[in-house]
Design an enzyme around this catalytic site. Structure first.
Site, PDB file in Angstrom:
ATOM      1  N   ARG A 140     -24.472  32.694  -8.764  1.00  0.00           N
ATOM      2  CA  ARG A 140     -24.417  31.765 -10.169  1.00  0.00           C
ATOM      3  C   ARG A 140     -23.446  32.737 -11.057  1.00  0.00           C
ATOM      4  O   ARG A 140     -23.552  34.028 -10.890  1.00  0.00           O
ATOM      5  CB  ARG A 140     -25.841  31.240 -10.715  1.00  0.00           C
ATOM      6  N   LYS A 146     -32.660  32.604 -11.076  1.00  0.00           N
ATOM      7  CA  LYS A 146     -33.322  31.376 -11.339  1.00  0.00           C
ATOM      8  C   LYS A 146     -34.699  31.145 -10.609  1.00  0.00           C
ATOM      9  O   LYS A 146     -34.806  31.336  -9.568  1.00  0.00           O
ATOM     10  CB  LYS A 146     -32.436  30.284 -11.286  1.00  0.00           C
ATOM     11  N   HIS A 158     -18.684  27.124 -11.541  1.00  0.00           N
ATOM     12  CA  HIS A 158     -19.915  26.684 -10.632  1.00  0.00           C
ATOM     13  C   HIS A 158     -19.196  25.955  -9.231  1.00  0.00           C
ATOM     14  O   HIS A 158     -19.935  25.952  -8.340  1.00  0.00           O
ATOM     15  CB  HIS A 158     -20.681  25.917 -11.077  1.00  0.00           C
ATOM     16  N   ARG A 201     -19.495  28.182  -6.238  1.00  0.00           N
ATOM     17  CA  ARG A 201     -20.572  28.193  -5.636  1.00  0.00           C
ATOM     18  C   ARG A 201     -20.961  26.867  -4.663  1.00  0.00           C
ATOM     19  O   ARG A 201     -21.439  27.061  -3.549  1.00  0.00           O
ATOM     20  CB  ARG A 201     -21.886  28.276  -6.823  1.00  0.00           C
ATOM     21  N   HIS A 231     -32.520  28.182  -3.464  1.00  0.00           N
ATOM     22  CA  HIS A 231     -33.067  26.938  -3.962  1.00  0.00           C
ATOM     23  C   HIS A 231     -34.689  26.777  -3.573  1.00  0.00           C
ATOM     24  O   HIS A 231     -34.910  27.281  -2.510  1.00  0.00           O
ATOM     25  CB  HIS A 231     -32.178  25.635  -3.378  1.00  0.00           C
ATOM     26  N   TYR A 249     -25.290  18.843  -0.357  1.00  0.00           N
ATOM     27  CA  TYR A 249     -23.954  19.446   0.309  1.00  0.00           C
ATOM     28  C   TYR A 249     -23.644  18.435   1.618  1.00  0.00           C
ATOM     29  O   TYR A 249     -22.411  18.688   2.088  1.00  0.00           O
ATOM     30  CB  TYR A 249     -23.852  20.800   0.518  1.00  0.00           C
TER      31      TYR A 249
END
Length: 345
Positions: free
Chosen positions: A202, A227, A292, A295, A318, A327
């Protein structure tokens, strides 16, 4: 001539949108503090009550919470920080809650209930065509605010939450990524963008990196407190390691891996965005690409090369596998093996 509030170089300004003719431009130029933004392609003025009144915008006094609201927002800030919420979350929740309290700045906070949240959703969020994600942030912030600072249970389940849009991530081809990463001559700019793609970082994670986070012996990069306040590691390609060594020789970073113009100062998000936009322009890519996308492209290209989805989830940091599974919907590897019936006609 139309006016609206814009942000220019981190400062709130009044943007003036008009036909480009000498008469209108001459009028705007007579206003004290008026300037032309080459970046935004718009004339802009100081954000003052006088200028707001002149162009029919709400006055600043009407855009502030009540005195009680200001105090309660500070209490909310202290509560969030004492629970070790990240600064990004604190900022997001405070801005969301402030917007709600500004809307009701003539009402006592204790009198507000779930019906007022529904009215706010309809008369402010929907009327101004604000996003569904913003609406959800508001609901989350209100629920937390009233259950903690106000010690009042808001019947939030009776407030309508918007259905989340099922948007697919935007992905670049490997050829497009290569064009972007090789667009700059400056080694610092090339390394920053290459590191984002090669490790699936990120934007904030790249800027928080320190020289000690690069482990050249184990060929990994250590990503700290990303995150969700999680640490993780990502493999470091030998090509990136070679580029980093070249970069070190030129820049000698001390505190942050990528530093700004001031010694020891962190490279800014705005500068990084500018570096990326210039690379996209130099690469001749006409899509509305954002940083982004690198990524997203990293994750999709890993999937297409046969990497297990569980490993991709770990690499991206995640919490839920469902986040990573998106994805699979943009990977073209399986789709390319499907023969269209059109070919048999």
């Amino acid at each position: 001539m139309q006016a609206k509030i814009i942000t220019h170089k981190g400062e709130k300004r009044i943007g003036i949108f008009m036909e480009r003719d000498d008469i209108h431009i001459a009028e705007v130029r007579t206003i004290s503090g008026s300037r032309w933004s080459q970046t935004l392609r718009v004339w802009h003025l100081p954000d003052t009550d006088a200028n707001r009144k002149e162009f029919g915008l709400p006055l600043l006094a009407d855009l502030s919470p009540s005195e009680e609201g200001v105090r309660r927002l500070e209490d909310f800030r202290n509560w969030l920080r004492s629970r070790r919420y990240s600064e990004n979350t604190v900022k997001t929740y405070l801005e969301a809650m402030r917007s709600f309290l500004v809307f009701y700045n003539k009402r006592a906070i204790a009198d507000l209930d779930h019906d007022d949240v529904i009215r706010y959703n309809n008369d402010y969020i929907l009327k101004n065509k604000l996003s569904a994600s913003y609406q959800n942030q508001i609901v989350n912030a209100i629920k937390l605010f009233f259950s903690t600072v106000q010690d009042k249970k808001m019947e939030i389940d009776r407030v309508h939450r918007p259905k989340r849009s099922k948007l697919l991530p935007n992905v670049l081809s490997k050829e497009e990524v290569k064009l972007i990463l090789e667009a700059h001559v400056n080694i610092k700019h090339r390394v920053m963008l290459s590191l984002i793609y090669s490790c699936g970082l990120r934007r904030s994670e790249l800027l928080q990196l320190r020289p000690v986070d690069i482990d050249s012996k184990r060929n990994i990069v250590f990503i700290r407190q990303s995150k969700g306040r999680k640490d993780r590691i990502a493999p470091l390609s030998l090509k990136i390691l070679t580029m980093l060594r070249e970069y070190y020789k030129v820049y000698h970073p001390q505190i942050w891996l990528f530093e700004g113009r001031s010694e020891g100062g962190q490279y800014s998000e705005q500068s990084l965005q500018s570096v990326f936009k210039q690379a996209v322009w130099k690469a001749g890519i006409g899509k509305p690409v954002t940083l982004h996308w690198l990524r997203h492209s990293y994750a999709t290209h890993l999937l297409e090369s046969g990497t297990d989805l569980r490993y991709i989830q770990e690499l991206l940091g995640h919490n839920s596998s469902k986040t990573t599974e998106i994805y699979t919907h943009v990977s073209t590897k399986s789709l390319q093996q499907i023969k269209s019936p059109f070919d048999d006609l």
